[in-house]
Design a protein around this motif. Structure first.
Motif, PDB file in Angstrom:
ATOM      1  N   ASP A   5       0.811  -1.214   0.000  1.00 16.11           N
ATOM      2  CA  ASP A   5       0.000   0.000   0.000  1.00 16.11           C
ATOM      3  C   ASP A   5       0.852   1.275   0.000  1.00 16.11           C
ATOM      4  O   ASP A   5       0.311   2.379   0.023  1.00 16.11           O
ATOM      5  N   THR A   6       2.176   1.122  -0.018  1.00 15.27           N
ATOM      6  CA  THR A   6       3.052   2.294  -0.151  1.00 15.27           C
ATOM      7  C   THR A   6       4.090   2.062  -1.243  1.00 15.27           C
ATOM      8  O   THR A   6       5.301   2.202  -1.013  1.00 15.27           O
ATOM      9  N   PRO A   7       3.667   1.720  -2.448  1.00 26.12           N
ATOM     10  CA  PRO A   7       4.634   1.445  -3.512  1.00 26.12           C
ATOM     11  C   PRO A   7       5.467   2.658  -3.892  1.00 26.12           C
ATOM     12  O   PRO A   7       6.559   2.510  -4.458  1.00 26.12           O
ATOM     13  N   TYR A   8       4.980   3.847  -3.559  1.00 22.54           N
ATOM     14  CA  TYR A   8       5.723   5.068  -3.886  1.00 22.54           C
ATOM     15  C   TYR A   8       7.016   5.187  -3.088  1.00 22.54           C
ATOM     16  O   TYR A   8       7.829   6.075  -3.356  1.00 22.54           O
ATOM     17  N   THR A   9       7.226   4.296  -2.093  1.00 18.39           N
ATOM     18  CA  THR A   9       8.471   4.336  -1.329  1.00 18.39           C
ATOM     19  C   THR A   9       9.568   3.476  -1.932  1.00 18.39           C
ATOM     20  O   THR A   9      10.723   3.551  -1.499  1.00 18.39           O
ATOM     21  N   TRP A  10       9.219   2.632  -2.929  1.00 19.30           N
ATOM     22  CA  TRP A  10      10.246   1.705  -3.433  1.00 19.30           C
ATOM     23  C   TRP A  10      10.055   1.243  -4.876  1.00 19.30           C
ATOM     24  O   TRP A  10      11.016   0.808  -5.508  1.00 19.30           O
ATOM     25  N   PRO A  59     -12.064   0.183   2.251  1.00 26.12           N
ATOM     26  CA  PRO A  59     -12.835  -0.429   3.330  1.00 26.12           C
ATOM     27  C   PRO A  59     -13.545  -1.725   2.950  1.00 26.12           C
ATOM     28  O   PRO A  59     -13.615  -2.659   3.764  1.00 26.12           O
ATOM     29  N   ALA A  60     -14.053  -1.820   1.724  1.00 28.58           N
ATOM     30  CA  ALA A  60     -14.792  -3.022   1.336  1.00 28.58           C
ATOM     31  C   ALA A  60     -13.893  -4.254   1.361  1.00 28.58           C
ATOM     32  O   ALA A  60     -14.295  -5.329   1.845  1.00 28.58           O
ATOM     33  N   ASP A  61     -12.666  -4.125   0.861  1.00 30.41           N
ATOM     34  CA  ASP A  61     -11.743  -5.262   0.852  1.00 30.41           C
ATOM     35  C   ASP A  61     -11.315  -5.643   2.264  1.00 30.41           C
ATOM     36  O   ASP A  61     -11.256  -6.822   2.619  1.00 30.41           O
ATOM     37  N   VAL A  62     -10.991  -4.636   3.070  1.00 30.69           N
ATOM     38  CA  VAL A  62     -10.592  -4.915   4.453  1.00 30.69           C
ATOM     39  C   VAL A  62     -11.726  -5.612   5.196  1.00 30.69           C
ATOM     40  O   VAL A  62     -11.514  -6.606   5.902  1.00 30.69           O
ATOM     41  N   GLY A  63     -12.951  -5.105   5.041  1.00 25.72           N
ATOM     42  CA  GLY A  63     -14.086  -5.704   5.732  1.00 25.72           C
ATOM     43  C   GLY A  63     -14.359  -7.126   5.299  1.00 25.72           C
ATOM     44  O   GLY A  63     -14.646  -8.005   6.127  1.00 25.72           O
ATOM     45  N   ARG A  64     -14.259  -7.390   3.997  1.00 28.42           N
ATOM     46  CA  ARG A  64     -14.502  -8.743   3.494  1.00 28.42           C
ATOM     47  C   ARG A  64     -13.469  -9.728   4.019  1.00 28.42           C
ATOM     48  O   ARG A  64     -13.802 -10.818   4.486  1.00 28.42           O
ATOM     49  N   HIS A  65     -12.216  -9.344   3.977  1.00 36.10           N
ATOM     50  CA  HIS A  65     -11.159 -10.237   4.456  1.00 36.10           C
ATOM     51  C   HIS A  65     -11.219 -10.403   5.971  1.00 36.10           C
ATOM     52  O   HIS A  65     -10.985 -11.504   6.485  1.00 36.10           O
ATOM     53  N   HIS A 105      -6.974   3.152   9.605  1.00 34.45           N
ATOM     54  CA  HIS A 105      -6.730   4.266   8.689  1.00 34.45           C
ATOM     55  C   HIS A 105      -7.462   4.067   7.364  1.00 34.45           C
ATOM     56  O   HIS A 105      -7.899   5.033   6.738  1.00 34.45           O
ATOM     57  N   VAL A 106      -7.611   2.804   6.941  1.00 32.56           N
ATOM     58  CA  VAL A 106      -8.374   2.527   5.716  1.00 32.56           C
ATOM     59  C   VAL A 106      -9.854   2.791   5.951  1.00 32.56           C
ATOM     60  O   VAL A 106     -10.550   3.349   5.093  1.00 32.56           O
ATOM     61  N   ALA A 107     -10.357   2.395   7.118  1.00 37.47           N
ATOM     62  CA  ALA A 107     -11.764   2.634   7.435  1.00 37.47           C
ATOM     63  C   ALA A 107     -12.081   4.128   7.446  1.00 37.47           C
ATOM     64  O   ALA A 107     -13.175   4.548   7.044  1.00 37.47           O
ATOM     65  N   VAL A 108     -11.130   4.940   7.894  1.00 35.97           N
ATOM     66  CA  VAL A 108     -11.370   6.380   8.015  1.00 35.97           C
ATOM     67  C   VAL A 108     -11.080   7.124   6.717  1.00 35.97           C
ATOM     68  O   VAL A 108     -11.869   7.964   6.274  1.00 35.97           O
ATOM     69  N   TRP A 109      -9.940   6.801   6.077  1.00 41.37           N
ATOM     70  CA  TRP A 109      -9.472   7.603   4.933  1.00 41.37           C
ATOM     71  C   TRP A 109      -9.392   6.828   3.620  1.00 41.37           C
ATOM     72  O   TRP A 109      -8.962   7.377   2.615  1.00 41.37           O
ATOM     73  N   GLY A 110      -9.751   5.546   3.609  1.00 38.75           N
ATOM     74  CA  GLY A 110      -9.656   4.781   2.370  1.00 38.75           C
ATOM     75  C   GLY A 110      -8.224   4.655   1.928  1.00 38.75           C
ATOM     76  O   GLY A 110      -7.311   4.460   2.731  1.00 38.75           O
ATOM     77  N   ASP A 111      -7.993   4.765   0.623  1.00 35.55           N
ATOM     78  CA  ASP A 111      -6.629   4.623   0.091  1.00 35.55           C
ATOM     79  C   ASP A 111      -5.974   5.979  -0.188  1.00 35.55           C
ATOM     80  O   ASP A 111      -5.000   6.063  -0.914  1.00 35.55           O
ATOM     81  N   ARG A 112      -6.507   7.034   0.444  1.00 37.85           N
ATOM     82  CA  ARG A 112      -5.926   8.360   0.241  1.00 37.85           C
ATOM     83  C   ARG A 112      -4.570   8.458   0.910  1.00 37.85           C
ATOM     84  O   ARG A 112      -4.403   8.054   2.068  1.00 37.85           O
TER      85      ARG A 112
END
Length: 223
Positions: free
Chosen positions: A28-33, A187-193, A213-220
């Motif tokens: 979820d942080t590909p911009y770091t590498w 949130p939908a993916d996190v909740g399902r898993h 953080h995903v529940a609150v801000w999604g993938d922002r």
């Protein structure tokens, strides 16, 4: 806010470092590498835009300015730069800040870092990350983390079948206590898993964490 693991929900500030020795497809942080686009998004990020070199004094000033009790050092893989982190960690702990280091568990922690009393949140990667086992599971490193008091082992999972793989890692390397965390950047993916994993994780006597953080801000992205 720390979104995962034992400190989920605590106010914190993050230090995010660039560079990683793994290439998890769902990171979820590909911009770091991910400078070549090997991840699931296929986007090649530009290190000249994403990475900024800063002196320890400036990083410390920024972190103290947040006036929070917890500092989380993440990445990328921060322990690849652990010697350069020591001056910052020393200053933070001297000021009474709790410090957590998020790591993939492939780099042996140095004695100087351990002695500063930081907590390691170790996330050994499973097969679905896409990296071969020889890269993602380093026995010497995992056993070293298991010997450090307070270490938490957090496994990213999708289905109950993944828990068999977790059990194998725990049996081989003593990676306890275990936290099971659902993979997902919305949130939908996190909740399902999470729903798929919950009963099976609890039945094994393991801890369960969501991704607040995903529940609150999604993938922002944060700033």
């Amino acid at each position: 806010m720390q979104g995962e693991g034992p400190s989920a929900g605590r106010r914190c500030a993050f230090v995010r470092l660039g560079g990683c020795n793994l290439s998890c497809r769902w990171c979820d942080t590909p911009y770091t590498w991910d400078w070549t686009g090997v991840g699931d998004t296929g986007v090649a990020h530009d290190p000249r835009r994403e990475l900024t070199a800063l002196p320890v004094s400036e990083v410390l000033e920024r972190l103290l300015g947040y006036d929070v009790p917890l500092i989380v050092v993440s990445g990328g893989e921060p322990l690849s730069q652990q010697k350069r982190l020591i001056p910052l960690l020393r200053e933070l702990t001297a000021r009474g800040k709790a410090v957590e280091i998020e790591t993939n568990g492939t780099v042996v922690p140095g004695r100087e870092v351990i002695d500063l009393g930081v907590r390691f949140n170790v996330s050994p990667k499973l097969a679905h990350s896409g990296d071969p086992e020889s890269r993602r599971l380093v026995p010497r490193a995992l056993r070293a983390f298991a010997e450090v008091p307070g270490t938490a082992f957090k496994f990213v999972c999708r289905t109950p079948d993944d828990l068999e793989e977790v059990a194998s890692v725990v049996e081989r390397f003593g990676t306890r206590p275990v936290w099971i965390m659902p993979e997902g950047q919305v949130p939908a993916d996190v909740g399902r898993h999470l729903a798929a994993l919950g009963d099976a994780a609890v039945s094994r006597g393991w801890n369960l964490t969501t991704r607040l953080h995903v529940a609150v801000w999604g993938d922002r992205r944060g700033v």
